[in-house]
Design a protein around this motif. Structure first.
Motif, PDB file in Angstrom:
ATOM      1  N   THR A  28       0.795  -1.192  -0.086  1.00 35.63           N
ATOM      2  CA  THR A  28       0.090   0.034   0.024  1.00 35.63           C
ATOM      3  C   THR A  28       0.821   1.368   0.097  1.00 35.63           C
ATOM      4  N   VAL A  29       0.281   2.394  -0.072  1.00 38.46           N
ATOM      5  CA  VAL A  29       0.750   3.542  -0.242  1.00 38.46           C
ATOM      6  C   VAL A  29       0.127   4.615   0.843  1.00 38.46           C
ATOM      7  N   ALA A  30       0.586   5.013   1.726  1.00 34.53           N
ATOM      8  CA  ALA A  30      -0.125   5.909   2.794  1.00 34.53           C
ATOM      9  C   ALA A  30       0.757   7.115   3.232  1.00 34.53           C
ATOM     10  N   TYR A  31       0.183   7.935   4.048  1.00 37.99           N
ATOM     11  CA  TYR A  31       1.001   9.174   4.453  1.00 37.99           C
ATOM     12  C   TYR A  31       1.017   8.926   5.941  1.00 37.99           C
ATOM     13  N   MET A  32       2.365   9.640   6.377  1.00 43.75           N
ATOM     14  CA  MET A  32       2.751   9.711   7.841  1.00 43.75           C
ATOM     15  C   MET A  32       2.933  11.268   8.260  1.00 43.75           C
ATOM     16  N   ASN A  33       2.570  11.467   9.644  1.00 39.41           N
ATOM     17  CA  ASN A  33       3.164  12.709  10.084  1.00 39.41           C
ATOM     18  C   ASN A  33       4.347  12.428  10.953  1.00 39.41           C
ATOM     19  N   GLU A  34       4.629  13.600  11.309  1.00 37.53           N
ATOM     20  CA  GLU A  34       5.710  13.398  12.737  1.00 37.53           C
ATOM     21  C   GLU A  34       5.447  12.515  13.750  1.00 37.53           C
ATOM     22  N   GLU A  35       4.057  12.812  14.189  1.00 35.97           N
ATOM     23  CA  GLU A  35       3.646  11.968  15.387  1.00 35.97           C
ATOM     24  C   GLU A  35       3.290  10.335  15.117  1.00 35.97           C
ATOM     25  N   LEU A  81       9.358   7.804   2.176  1.00 27.06           N
ATOM     26  CA  LEU A  81       9.810   6.608   2.795  1.00 27.06           C
ATOM     27  C   LEU A  81       9.385   5.141   2.194  1.00 27.06           C
ATOM     28  N   VAL A  82      10.098   4.414   2.570  1.00 25.77           N
ATOM     29  CA  VAL A  82       9.782   2.898   2.320  1.00 25.77           C
ATOM     30  C   VAL A  82       9.861   2.224   3.571  1.00 25.77           C
ATOM     31  N   ILE A  83       8.697   1.572   3.965  1.00 30.09           N
ATOM     32  CA  ILE A  83       8.700   0.666   4.970  1.00 30.09           C
ATOM     33  C   ILE A  83       8.526  -0.571   4.831  1.00 30.09           C
ATOM     34  N   LEU A  84       9.408  -1.479   5.039  1.00 29.79           N
ATOM     35  CA  LEU A  84       9.371  -2.920   4.966  1.00 29.79           C
ATOM     36  C   LEU A  84       8.743  -3.537   6.221  1.00 29.79           C
ATOM     37  N   VAL A  85       7.659  -4.231   6.056  1.00 33.83           N
ATOM     38  CA  VAL A  85       6.855  -4.879   7.028  1.00 33.83           C
ATOM     39  C   VAL A  85       6.648  -6.547   6.802  1.00 33.83           C
ATOM     40  N   GLU A  86       6.482  -7.028   8.031  1.00 36.88           N
ATOM     41  CA  GLU A  86       6.016  -8.316   8.119  1.00 36.88           C
ATOM     42  C   GLU A  86       4.362  -8.229   8.424  1.00 36.88           C
ATOM     43  N   PRO A  87       3.575  -8.433   6.967  1.00 30.94           N
ATOM     44  CA  PRO A  87       2.234  -8.268   7.539  1.00 30.94           C
ATOM     45  C   PRO A  87       1.452  -9.488   8.373  1.00 30.94           C
ATOM     46  N   LYS A  88       0.599  -9.099   8.959  1.00 30.26           N
ATOM     47  CA  LYS A  88      -0.062 -10.186   9.629  1.00 30.26           C
ATOM     48  C   LYS A  88      -1.472 -10.458   9.035  1.00 30.26           C
ATOM     49  N   GLY A  89      -1.684 -10.018   7.983  1.00 30.48           N
ATOM     50  CA  GLY A  89      -2.803 -10.091   7.259  1.00 30.48           C
ATOM     51  C   GLY A  89      -3.107  -9.377   6.030  1.00 30.48           C
ATOM     52  N   PRO A  90      -4.199  -9.447   5.524  1.00 31.27           N
ATOM     53  CA  PRO A  90      -4.161  -8.773   4.008  1.00 31.27           C
ATOM     54  C   PRO A  90      -4.163  -7.072   4.456  1.00 31.27           C
ATOM     55  N   ALA A  91      -3.332  -6.546   3.376  1.00 36.22           N
ATOM     56  CA  ALA A  91      -3.130  -5.035   3.738  1.00 36.22           C
ATOM     57  C   ALA A  91      -4.328  -4.005   3.180  1.00 36.22           C
ATOM     58  N   CYS A  92      -5.204  -4.666   2.198  1.00 30.70           N
ATOM     59  CA  CYS A  92      -6.177  -3.757   1.680  1.00 30.70           C
ATOM     60  C   CYS A  92      -7.554  -3.933   2.403  1.00 30.70           C
ATOM     61  N   HIS A  93      -8.350  -2.941   2.488  1.00 28.25           N
ATOM     62  CA  HIS A  93      -9.569  -3.337   3.040  1.00 28.25           C
ATOM     63  C   HIS A  93     -10.532  -4.038   2.488  1.00 28.25           C
ATOM     64  N   THR A  94     -10.092  -4.623   1.172  1.00 29.18           N
ATOM     65  CA  THR A  94     -11.042  -5.316   0.511  1.00 29.18           C
ATOM     66  C   THR A  94     -10.547  -6.649   0.794  1.00 29.18           C
ATOM     67  N   GLY A  95      -9.510  -7.006   1.580  1.00 26.59           N
ATOM     68  CA  GLY A  95      -9.409  -8.314   2.084  1.00 26.59           C
ATOM     69  C   GLY A  95      -8.212  -8.757   1.273  1.00 26.59           C
ATOM     70  N   SER A  96      -7.880  -7.980   0.421  1.00 28.86           N
ATOM     71  CA  SER A  96      -6.790  -8.812  -0.549  1.00 28.86           C
ATOM     72  C   SER A  96      -5.485  -8.337   0.058  1.00 28.86           C
ATOM     73  N   TYR A  97      -4.362  -9.395  -0.505  1.00 33.03           N
ATOM     74  CA  TYR A  97      -3.011  -9.086   0.220  1.00 33.03           C
ATOM     75  C   TYR A  97      -2.560  -7.866  -0.090  1.00 33.03           C
ATOM     76  N   SER A  98      -2.793  -7.246  -1.345  1.00 29.80           N
ATOM     77  CA  SER A  98      -2.185  -5.849  -1.655  1.00 29.80           C
ATOM     78  C   SER A  98      -3.171  -5.135  -2.181  1.00 29.80           C
ATOM     79  N   CYS A  99      -2.898  -3.634  -1.966  1.00 32.55           N
ATOM     80  CA  CYS A  99      -4.072  -2.805  -2.398  1.00 32.55           C
ATOM     81  C   CYS A  99      -3.640  -2.536  -4.163  1.00 32.55           C
ATOM     82  N   PHE A 100      -2.493  -2.942  -4.562  1.00 34.36           N
ATOM     83  CA  PHE A 100      -2.365  -2.882  -6.112  1.00 34.36           C
ATOM     84  C   PHE A 100      -2.699  -4.350  -6.886  1.00 34.36           C
TER      85      PHE A 100
END
Length: 209
Positions: A28-35, A81-100
């Motif tokens: 996925t691609v998301a946005y982050m702020n300092e907090e 930023l690039v964030i490398l993660v170990e996903p614990k389930g689907p990343a997409c709200h549709t239930g798919s592994y990826s949003c792409f």
């Protein structure tokens, strides 16, 4: 990571590309702020800033599909930023592994990668996706459900088949058994959470000596 060095936009945000640390698939691609960055570092799980809701959101806080952070990188301009993660389930709200997903109407899909080893990357992505989504009746799902002992047994069996095919000087059989061995080895690496890239780095290091 020095947050003060990062370059946020006029809204105090910075884009973050999230990748599976195992398969390197973009999730996925998301946005982050300092907090949200500080909370991500504190929790060890991704926390983003929702532009539509104007609030922080901890990925998987309600669904359980969290993303355990393994590494955070920033580009040369320090504005992404690039964030490398170990996903614990689907990343997409549709239930798919990826949003792409694959290119749709109006967009031409890119030409196949000329790299003859690209199939290994593709296979890693499929195996990682199978582990996250566990589709019914898929053989890879069956292996993950049975656990590491079953996977190890299959690796051992396929290694034996490779040896037999080689001893018999049977190139056709050796070809098929070698493919089976590689597949089961990649499943084992996924189960052990050992990125294939780390195996390749060992080979590169040995070759450079």
């Amino acid at each position: 990571m020095n947050i003060e060095e990062l370059k946020f936009d006029e809204n105090g945000l910075i884009p973050a590309v999230v990748q599976d640390v195992q398969s390197r698939e973009v999730l996925t691609v998301a946005y982050m702020n300092e907090e949200s960055i500080r909370l991500t570092l504190e929790k060890g799980e991704t926390v983003f800033y929702s532009r539509s809701r104007s609030e922080l959101w901890h990925k998987g806080a309600t669904s359980g599909n969290t993303q355990q952070v393994k590494e955070i990188r920033f580009d040369c301009d320090k504005d992404a930023l690039v964030i490398l993660v170990e996903p614990k389930g689907p990343a997409c709200h549709t239930g798919s592994y990826s949003c792409f997903s694959s290119a749709d109407a109006g967009f031409k899909e890119s030409e196949p990668d000329p790299d003859r080893y690209a199939i290994l990357t593709e296979l890693q992505n499929v195996i990682a996706q199978r582990e996250k989504e566990m589709p019914k009746d898929a053989y890879t799902t069956y292996l993950f459900e049975k656990g590491v002992d079953k996977i190890l047994k299959k690796v051992g069996e396929e290694a034996g088949e490779v040896i037999i095919a080689a001893k018999n000087r049977d190139p056709e059989e050796l070809k098929w058994e070698s493919a089976d061995l590689l597949y089961h080895l990649l499943v084992l690496l996924q189960e052990q959470k050992l990125p294939f890239d780390e195996v390749l780095s060992v080979l590169k290091e040995r070759h450079s000596k």
